[in-house]
Design a protein around this motif. Structure first.
Motif, mmCIF file in Angstrom:
data_model
loop_
_atom_site.group_PDB
_atom_site.id
_atom_site.type_symbol
_atom_site.label_atom_id
_atom_site.label_comp_id
_atom_site.label_asym_id
_atom_site.label_seq_id
_atom_site.Cartn_x
_atom_site.Cartn_y
_atom_site.Cartn_z
ATOM 1 N N ASP A 90 -35.170 0.831 -27.486
ATOM 2 C CA ASP A 90 -36.355 0.605 -26.654
ATOM 3 C C ASP A 90 -36.351 1.654 -25.542
ATOM 4 O OD1 ASP A 90 -38.317 -0.223 -24.908
ATOM 5 O OD2 ASP A 90 -37.666 -2.308 -24.806
ATOM 6 N N ASP A 92 -38.778 2.768 -23.630
ATOM 7 C CA ASP A 92 -39.483 2.374 -22.405
ATOM 8 C C ASP A 92 -38.602 1.487 -21.532
ATOM 9 O OD1 ASP A 92 -41.727 3.791 -23.166
ATOM 10 O OD2 ASP A 92 -42.735 2.056 -24.048
ATOM 11 N N THR A 95 -36.002 3.688 -19.861
ATOM 12 C CA THR A 95 -36.604 4.454 -18.773
ATOM 13 C C THR A 95 -36.852 3.574 -17.554
ATOM 14 O OG1 THR A 95 -37.646 5.977 -20.335
ATOM 15 C CG2 THR A 95 -38.591 5.871 -18.124
ATOM 16 N N ASN A 323 -35.912 10.107 -23.890
ATOM 17 C CA ASN A 323 -36.872 9.486 -22.968
ATOM 18 C C ASN A 323 -37.022 10.392 -21.742
ATOM 19 O OD1 ASN A 323 -34.187 8.838 -22.235
ATOM 20 N ND2 ASN A 323 -34.820 6.977 -21.151
ATOM 21 N N ASP A 325 -39.244 11.000 -19.654
ATOM 22 C CA ASP A 325 -39.860 10.487 -18.429
ATOM 23 C C ASP A 325 -38.819 10.009 -17.423
ATOM 24 O OD1 ASP A 325 -42.302 11.033 -19.504
ATOM 25 O OD2 ASP A 325 -42.807 8.963 -19.997
#
Length: 341
Positions: A90, A92, A95, A323, A325
């Motif tokens: 996962d 997200d 992050t 990831n 971000d």
């Protein structure tokens, strides 16, 4: 540099607690002044309690889910995935909790490309069938299973990234024509590789062998479906060493049973072990998602994971963060800076 405590997922060990991958470069952590240990239990998915003791975790099989982190519970700064796939992570969630996730494309690219070539040669040469002829004392039937030559054929690659590009290099001595379907491959890169970029439909229709080398994403799930298989030549073969769900396995079983394509070679499946019945078909060559598992991959993937841990421990952004971000988040930046002296 802050001394890190590093966890290694326990699925690396066999029943005798021996690392089945051999040397994965963990001694480099010790040499750099960090401690490491195997997690105390085998898990299908990490819980916050599994991750809390560690600054970094090297893992292979366990999933990282929305439930792997809990606010107020310590979590690693980096999760280093031993491999290139991250569909069970996962991103997200990682992050949001300021955790970087890395993969190991440099460690896996040549072993996976070699595995693809190995499977392609095995399928074209009917190696699995000929193996059975000897074991079953059916020597006299050998003239009924003539193979196909690789030289001069057209090979279609679904995915022309790092690993696909390595396969192009391995195929070069055979004088094959290479087609590619990859919306992210720049035309100039394809030209440098002597790969002709074509549509998905054209690749299916023109290829003598289709090799799946793409990552599993929502866009690539079931990219090879009933329509794709119906467009392939009846003499063509399909090879998949990437991720099982890129191929609609039920559609592939139907195509193989009906003789709409000649054969397939699979190292990956929709579910593992397979449950579609594909393992019962005579015109498919199979491996248990392990064809690329070699000492070369062990050292390459292990070294890449360890380097990611060392980079974070020394305040550097590691290579191959998926990831991206997270790198812009103040929380991650503060956690990275905390490693500096």
């Amino acid at each position: 540099m802050t001394a890190f405590t590093v966890g290694v997922s326990r699925d690396f060990l066999d029943a005798q607690d021996r690392n089945v991958w051999g040397d994965i470069c963990l001694d480099r952590l010790t040499e750099a002044g960090h401690s490491w240990e195997y997690l105390p239990r085998v898990v299908d998915a990490f819980t916050p309690e599994d991750l809390a003791p560690y600054d970094g975790v090297i893992f292979a099989a366990p999933a990282v889910t929305a439930n792997s982190f809990r606010d107020g519970t310590p979590r690693p700064r980096v999760l280093a995935r031993f491999g290139v796939g991250y569909d069970t992570v996962d991103l997200d969630g990682c992050t949001a909790h300021d955790v970087a996730v890395t993969i190991t494309p440099d460690g896996a690219r040549r072993p996976v490309a070699t595995a693809a070539l190995t499977m392609l040669l095995a399928v074209l040469g009917n190696v699995a069938v000929k193996d059975r002829l000897v074991r079953e004392h059916r020597w006299a039937e050998r003239d009924q299973h003539m193979g196909l030559g690789l030289s001069g054929i057209t090979v279609g690659l679904i995915g022309v990234g790092n690993t696909g590009s390595d396969l192009v290099g391995l195929l070069a001595p055979f004088g094959v024509r290479v087609l590619g379907h990859d919306p992210f491959c720049p035309p100039e890169r394809a030209r440098a590789l002597h790969v002709e970029l074509v549509s998905r439909e054209e690749l299916a229709a023109r290829s003598d062998a289709v090799v799946v080398m793409a990552a599993l994403t929502p866009a690539t799930r079931h990219l090879v479906d009933h329509a794709f298989l119906a467009a392939m030549r009846s003499t063509a073969v399909l090879i998949n060493v990437a991720r099982g769900p890129i191929v609609d396995e039920i559609a592939l079983v139907d195509a193989l049973r009906a003789g709409r394509i000649r054969a397939a070679g699979l190292d990956v499946f929709a579910t593992e072990p397979p449950t579609s019945g594909i393992e019962l078909l005579p015109n498919v060559t199979l491996a248990p998602h392990a064809l690329a598992w070699t000492s070369e991959m062990s050292r390459g993937n292990g070294g890449s994971c360890v380097q990611a841990i060392l980079d974070v421990a020394e305040g550097r952004v590691p290579a191959h963060v998926v990831n991206r971000d997270v790198l812009e988040r103040p929380g991650f930046q503060a956690r990275l800076a905390a490693a500096l002296p």
